[in-house]
Design an enzyme around this catalytic site. Structure first.
Site, PDB file in Angstrom:
ATOM      1  N   SER A  24       1.769  -2.701   8.894  1.00  0.00           N
ATOM      2  CA  SER A  24       1.534  -4.026   8.313  1.00  0.00           C
ATOM      3  C   SER A  24       1.930  -4.056   6.843  1.00  0.00           C
ATOM      4  O   SER A  24       2.540  -5.020   6.372  1.00  0.00           O
ATOM      5  CB  SER A  24       0.058  -4.427   8.467  1.00  0.00           C
ATOM      6  N   LYS A  25       1.605  -3.012   6.114  1.00  0.00           N
ATOM      7  CA  LYS A  25       1.913  -2.993   4.690  1.00  0.00           C
ATOM      8  C   LYS A  25       3.405  -2.752   4.435  1.00  0.00           C
ATOM      9  O   LYS A  25       3.962  -3.232   3.443  1.00  0.00           O
ATOM     10  CB  LYS A  25       1.071  -1.935   3.983  1.00  0.00           C
ATOM     11  N   TYR A  85      -2.043  -0.109  10.118  1.00  0.00           N
ATOM     12  CA  TYR A  85      -2.172  -0.528   8.725  1.00  0.00           C
ATOM     13  C   TYR A  85      -0.880  -0.236   7.965  1.00  0.00           C
ATOM     14  O   TYR A  85      -0.379  -1.085   7.217  1.00  0.00           O
ATOM     15  CB  TYR A  85      -3.339   0.224   8.083  1.00  0.00           C
ATOM     16  N   ILE A 112      -8.250   3.480  -3.754  1.00  0.00           N
ATOM     17  CA  ILE A 112      -9.058   2.715  -4.694  1.00  0.00           C
ATOM     18  C   ILE A 112     -10.476   2.601  -4.126  1.00  0.00           C
ATOM     19  O   ILE A 112     -10.652   2.375  -2.925  1.00  0.00           O
ATOM     20  CB  ILE A 112      -8.476   1.312  -4.922  1.00  0.00           C
ATOM     21  N   SER A 158       0.842  -1.196   0.000  1.00  0.00           N
ATOM     22  CA  SER A 158       0.000   0.000   0.000  1.00  0.00           C
ATOM     23  C   SER A 158       0.875   1.242   0.000  1.00  0.00           C
ATOM     24  O   SER A 158       1.985   1.227   0.552  1.00  0.00           O
ATOM     25  CB  SER A 158      -0.903   0.020   1.241  1.00  0.00           C
TER      26      SER A 158
END
Length: 257
Positions: free
Chosen positions: A163-164, A160, A193, A147
């Site tokens: 994690s990415k 997040y 997106i 990401s």
């Protein structure tokens, strides 16, 4: 439009195939003749994929699904072995499954921080680990989902983003470790997106979503569509990406240039 058949006779596992980008990847690969097995906790979304893929399946292309969480080790072991037993091989693993949690950093509990790490990073680790012996046999490949939040400091997304970032680092590590075995490992790095996950994030933040920085910088920001990202996943997973490994391909409409 040229009809592609890059996945004819290829057995492909797609995690997160019940919605959003994962569902778009399923449609794309089936339309190119792939034998796709989708994994997700979203059984409703997985079942919806049956009708979607029936209309677009190319010669030999077909779709099936298995309900389960990629963050559960025994579930991952069981599903991947079942796929190999049923189909006789595994050619491609596409990891799209993930969750997003948004909150102010100082108000984030340890549980909230760990949720995306458990699913996005640990889940990707488990599927890659269990798939790798089978991919070595077929000289197959893995495409993970990173990401732009891993690289560009998106606010309210510490867990997040972490994690990415881990997914990106692990992708590069695996690409080197399994290069001599002929297994390619790449990742796609989507920006904003239009997916159910992104919509729910905006609701939780009162409309303040991951494109916040773009608005602050007065960029005319338009979200991409899942099919935009699915096309890149398909390229990397196919023979068209045969000279690429260890790459993190950004798909964000140029917002992070």
């Amino acid at each position: 439009m040229t009809v592609l058949s890059r996945f004819s006779n290829k057995v492909v596992i797609v995690t997160g195939g019940g919605s959003g980008i994962g569902q778009a990847v399923v449609r794309r690969v089936v339309s190119e003749g792939g034998i796709v097995i989708a994994i997700d906790v979203n059984e409703t979304g997985l079942k919806a994929g049956v009708k979607q893929t029936e209309k677009i399946a190319a010669a030999g292309g077909r779709y099936s699904f298995k309900v389960g969480s990629i963050s559960d080790e025994e579930t991952v072991k069981k599903i991947i072995q079942e796929v190999v037993d049923q189909e006789g091989r595994l050619d491609v693993l596409i990891n799209v499954a993930g969750i997003l949690r948004s909150s102010k950093f100082t108000e984030t509990s340890l549980e909230e921080f760990m949720e995306p790490i458990t699913v996005n990073l640990v889940g990707t680790f488990l599927t890659c680990r269990e798939a790798m012996p089978h991919l070595i046999k077929t000289k197959g490949n893995i495409v993970n989902c990173a990401s732009t939040s891993a690289r560009f400091g998106h606010p309210y997304m510490a867990g997040y983003s972490a994690s990415k970032g881990g997914v990106e680092a692990m992708t590069k590590a695996l690409s080197w470790e399994y290069m001599k075995e002929g297994v390619r490992v790449n990742a796609v790095c989507p920006g904003g997106i239009s997916t159910p996950m992104k919509e729910s994030q905006g609701e939780r933040m009162g409309g303040l979503d991951q494109s916040l920085f773009a608005h602050l910088m007065r960029i005319d920001y338009t979200c991409g569509e899942p099919d935009h990202v699915a096309a890149v996943f398909a390229m990397l997973a196919s023979a068209d990406g045969s000279f690429m490994t260890g790459e993190i391909v950004k798909v964000d409409g140029g917002v992070h240039n």
